[in-house]
Design a protein around this motif. Structure first.
Motif, PDB file in Angstrom:
ATOM      1  N   TYR A   1       0.832  -1.206   0.000  1.00 24.10           N
ATOM      2  CA  TYR A   1       0.000   0.000   0.000  1.00 24.10           C
ATOM      3  C   TYR A   1       0.867   1.255   0.000  1.00 24.10           C
ATOM      4  O   TYR A   1       0.566   2.228  -0.696  1.00 24.10           O
TER       5      TYR A   1
ATOM      6  N   THR B   1       3.120   1.489  -3.575  1.00 25.47           N
ATOM      7  CA  THR B   1       2.428   1.058  -4.794  1.00 25.47           C
ATOM      8  C   THR B   1       3.049   1.613  -6.074  1.00 25.47           C
ATOM      9  O   THR B   1       3.311   0.868  -7.027  1.00 25.47           O
TER      10      THR B   1
ATOM     11  N   LEU C   1      -3.394  -6.340 -10.047  1.00 19.87           N
ATOM     12  CA  LEU C   1      -3.993  -5.576  -8.953  1.00 19.87           C
ATOM     13  C   LEU C   1      -5.451  -5.246  -9.257  1.00 19.87           C
ATOM     14  O   LEU C   1      -6.318  -5.334  -8.386  1.00 19.87           O
TER      15      LEU C   1
ATOM     16  N   THR D   1      -6.992   1.435   0.567  1.00 16.11           N
ATOM     17  CA  THR D   1      -5.827   1.424  -0.311  1.00 16.11           C
ATOM     18  C   THR D   1      -4.832   2.530   0.006  1.00 16.11           C
ATOM     19  O   THR D   1      -3.619   2.326  -0.092  1.00 16.11           O
TER      20      THR D   1
END
Length: 202
Positions: free
Chosen positions: A88, A91, A105, A148
């Motif tokens: 996270y 990324t 993803l 996220t």
């Protein structure tokens, strides 16, 4: 007790190193030293660091899907994020390293969101939530955004580079607050829902 293979030890060590630092900051030399092997031996298992990240993503995706299938509560999702927080936090760096992960993803997100929608629909049918389909779509999207990006938000907004368990509780509170307008005001019904434990009791 089954003996841990060298490959598994490399992956576990890398997850810990990536979580503690960043994917970009961890060199293959540091990985080999932490595992207790030489770099040449490391390359026998993984030709480059992106191969390690790809293997870790497979583990991460499997755990996410398993959690979704088990109908675990949202607090458990934040525990999973804690265990895999480098995905996270880093990324953009990970996708720059291995652009092919972007499609994986997206596929994973589609699967998990689909399962989440079924769970929320079930809660509506049980009278635990009250929301229209349009409201449910917004709720799901906002949940995904928080889940996220909450670690990156702490980093960019508050300058927090080292995420701790205390921050895990903070992230869950932000998520739980999204549900408040849609929760049915019945203590009996709220108590019967294990999907969304109260932040103070989680």
């Amino acid at each position: 007790m089954k003996r841990q293979s060298t490959r598994d030890k490399i992956l576990l060590t890398c997850r810990k190193l990536f979580n503690a630092k960043t994917v970009g900051a961890v060199t293959t030399a540091a990985i080999a030293e932490a595992v207790g092997i030489n770099e040449g031996n490391l390359y026998y298992y993984f030709k480059k660091k992106s191969d390690v990240v790809a293997a870790l993503f497979e583990q991460f995706a499997a755990k996410q899907l398993r959690l979704a299938e088990q109908d675990r509560n949202l607090r458990d999702w934040f525990e999973l994020m804690w265990e895999w927080r480098f995905f996270y936090r880093d990324t953009m760096a990970i996708l720059a390293m291995d652009p092919s992960l972007r499609s994986h993803l997206k596929h994973l997100a589609d699967q998990v969101q689909s399962r989440g929608r079924l769970k929320l629909m079930e809660m509506i049918e049980l009278g635990q939530l009250k929301a229209t389909e349009a409201e449910l779509d917004v709720l799901l999207e906002n949940c995904w955004i928080i889940s996220t990006y909450w670690i990156e938000y702490l980093h960019s907004r508050h300058g927090i580079n080292r995420v701790t368990k205390k921050h895990l509780d903070w992230g869950y509170r932000q998520m739980a607050a999204l549900f408040q307008p849609y929760r049915v005001a019945s203590q009996q019904l709220l108590a019967s829902s294990d999907f969304l434990p109260h932040p103070d009791l989680a």
